[in-house]
Structures are given as structure tokens and as C-alpha cells.
Design a protein around this motif. Structure first.
Motif, PDB file in Angstrom:
ATOM      1  N   GLU A 118       0.826  -1.197   0.000  1.00 39.92           N
ATOM      2  CA  GLU A 118       0.000   0.000   0.000  1.00 39.92           C
ATOM      3  C   GLU A 118       0.867   1.256   0.000  1.00 39.92           C
ATOM      4  N   TYR A 119       1.934   1.233   0.800  1.00 38.01           N
ATOM      5  CA  TYR A 119       2.843   2.375   0.854  1.00 38.01           C
ATOM      6  C   TYR A 119       3.591   2.540  -0.464  1.00 38.01           C
ATOM      7  N   GLU A 144      11.200   5.209   3.845  1.00 42.41           N
ATOM      8  CA  GLU A 144      11.786   4.568   5.028  1.00 42.41           C
ATOM      9  C   GLU A 144      10.911   3.419   5.527  1.00 42.41           C
ATOM     10  N   TYR A 145       9.609   3.618   5.541  1.00 42.66           N
ATOM     11  CA  TYR A 145       8.684   2.564   5.965  1.00 42.66           C
ATOM     12  C   TYR A 145       8.790   1.358   5.033  1.00 42.66           C
ATOM     13  N   ILE A 146       8.790   1.612   3.734  1.00 44.30           N
ATOM     14  CA  ILE A 146       8.860   0.526   2.755  1.00 44.30           C
ATOM     15  C   ILE A 146      10.153  -0.262   2.934  1.00 44.30           C
ATOM     16  N   LYS A 147      11.290   0.432   3.031  1.00 48.35           N
ATOM     17  CA  LYS A 147      12.581  -0.260   3.206  1.00 48.35           C
ATOM     18  C   LYS A 147      12.556  -1.130   4.458  1.00 48.35           C
ATOM     19  N   GLU A 148      12.069  -0.575   5.547  1.00 51.56           N
ATOM     20  CA  GLU A 148      12.021  -1.312   6.820  1.00 51.56           C
ATOM     21  C   GLU A 148      11.144  -2.555   6.698  1.00 51.56           C
ATOM     22  N   GLN A 149       9.956  -2.386   6.128  1.00 55.54           N
ATOM     23  CA  GLN A 149       9.018  -3.503   6.020  1.00 55.54           C
ATOM     24  C   GLN A 149       9.509  -4.589   5.073  1.00 55.54           C
ATOM     25  N   VAL A 150      10.043  -4.195   3.931  1.00 52.21           N
ATOM     26  CA  VAL A 150      10.505  -5.176   2.953  1.00 52.21           C
ATOM     27  C   VAL A 150      11.703  -5.942   3.506  1.00 52.21           C
TER      28      VAL A 150
END
Length: 156
Positions: A118-119, A144-150
Motif C-alpha cells: 500500500e505504501y 523509510e517505511y517501505i525499506k524497513e518492512q521489505v
């Protein structure tokens, strides 16, 4: 209910003709290796779709020893394919940590929770649709959220 991310390709700056249906689908690659003279199996799960390719294009993750221009070339090779058939190199796939992580990568129901898709879609909309305003935060915060989650989902 899973929100269909590929029903509107405007976020990708793509205008797909009607015969381009299915380009938003994901590909699962399962690698099975026999170990210890057939006494056990090692099973690895790999996944790729257009959002994963955009992880590379946006430099959110980097496949080993693959140049950004090669990633961009693959993107245009896929887009330019008239019949929807193309070769996808193994480097374009990300390795999931487990079957549950694989489901989360693909945006399917999983015990591993992640909103990275979604992000990512929101980030692409911000970049490619004039006047699009995200409710998820700034471009930096989304990246930053995407990198962390992936990174929690894939096995580097």
C-alpha cells in the motif's frame, strides 16, 4: 479484503491496452534442493511483481551486482512487450524468509503483517500523478517505511 493495486496503472505511469491484462500479476518461484544425499530438502521461495521491480527502480532495495540501468531496461522490455510474454531474470526476484513472509510480499493474507504494498503504491502515485496528495506521510517517510518492512520480509 485485498485492495487490487493493479486495477489502476496510472500510478505506474503506464497506459495498458486491453490485451495487456495480467501484467500486474505476481510470479512465485520455488527452489527445492536435496541435501545430505536425499535425506532432507531445502525449500526457498522467491517472488516478483511490478511492485517488486519498482523497489529496485526506486533504489529501495538493490539486487546484488545488478546496475540500475539494467533494472530500468527490464522495466521497458516488459512494458514494450506486445504479447505480454517476456523473460524475467532470477535477479528480479526477492527471496522470502518463509512461506508466511512470501504471502505478505504478495499482498495475500498472512500471519506476517505488512502494509509495504500500500505504501509502495502510494509512493508511486505521489511521484507519477500530478497533484496527488498522500495521507500516509512524506515521500521520505514512505520510503523509510517501505525499506524497513521489505527488509523484514526478504532474506538478503
Amino acid at each position: 479484503m485485498i485492495r487490487p493495486l493493479f486495477s489502476n496503472l496510472e500510478g505506474f505511469r503506464l497506459h495498458s491496452p486491453s490485451y495487456g491484462a495480467g501484467r500486474g500479476g505476481g510470479i512465485l518461484l520455488v527452489n527445492i534442493k536435496e541435501e545430505y544425499h536425499r535425506e532432507s530438502l531445502e525449500i526457498s521461495y522467491f517472488y516478483c511483481d511490478f511492485l517488486v521491480l519498482h523497489l529496485f527502480l526506486e533504489n529501495l532495495i538493490q539486487p546484488k551486482k545488478i546496475s540500475p540501468s539494467k533494472i530500468n531496461d527490464l522495466k521497458y522490455e516488459i512494458i514494450d512487450t506486445m504479447d505480454g510474454k517476456f523473460w524475467l531474470p532470477k535477479w528480479a526476484f526477492v527471496k522470502a524468509k518463509s512461506p508466511e513472509h512470501l504471502l505478505a510480499l504478495a499482498g495475500l493474507g498472512s500471519r506476517v503483517s505488512s502494509l509495504w504494498r500500500e505504501y509502495m503504491y502510494e509512493l508511486l502515485c505521489c511521484k507519477n500523478i500530478p497533484s496527488f496528495q498522500s495521507e500516509l506521510g512524506s515521500e521520505y517517510e514512505m520510503r523509510e517505511y517501505i525499506k524497513e518492512q521489505v527488509n523484514k520480509l526478504i532474506d538478503n
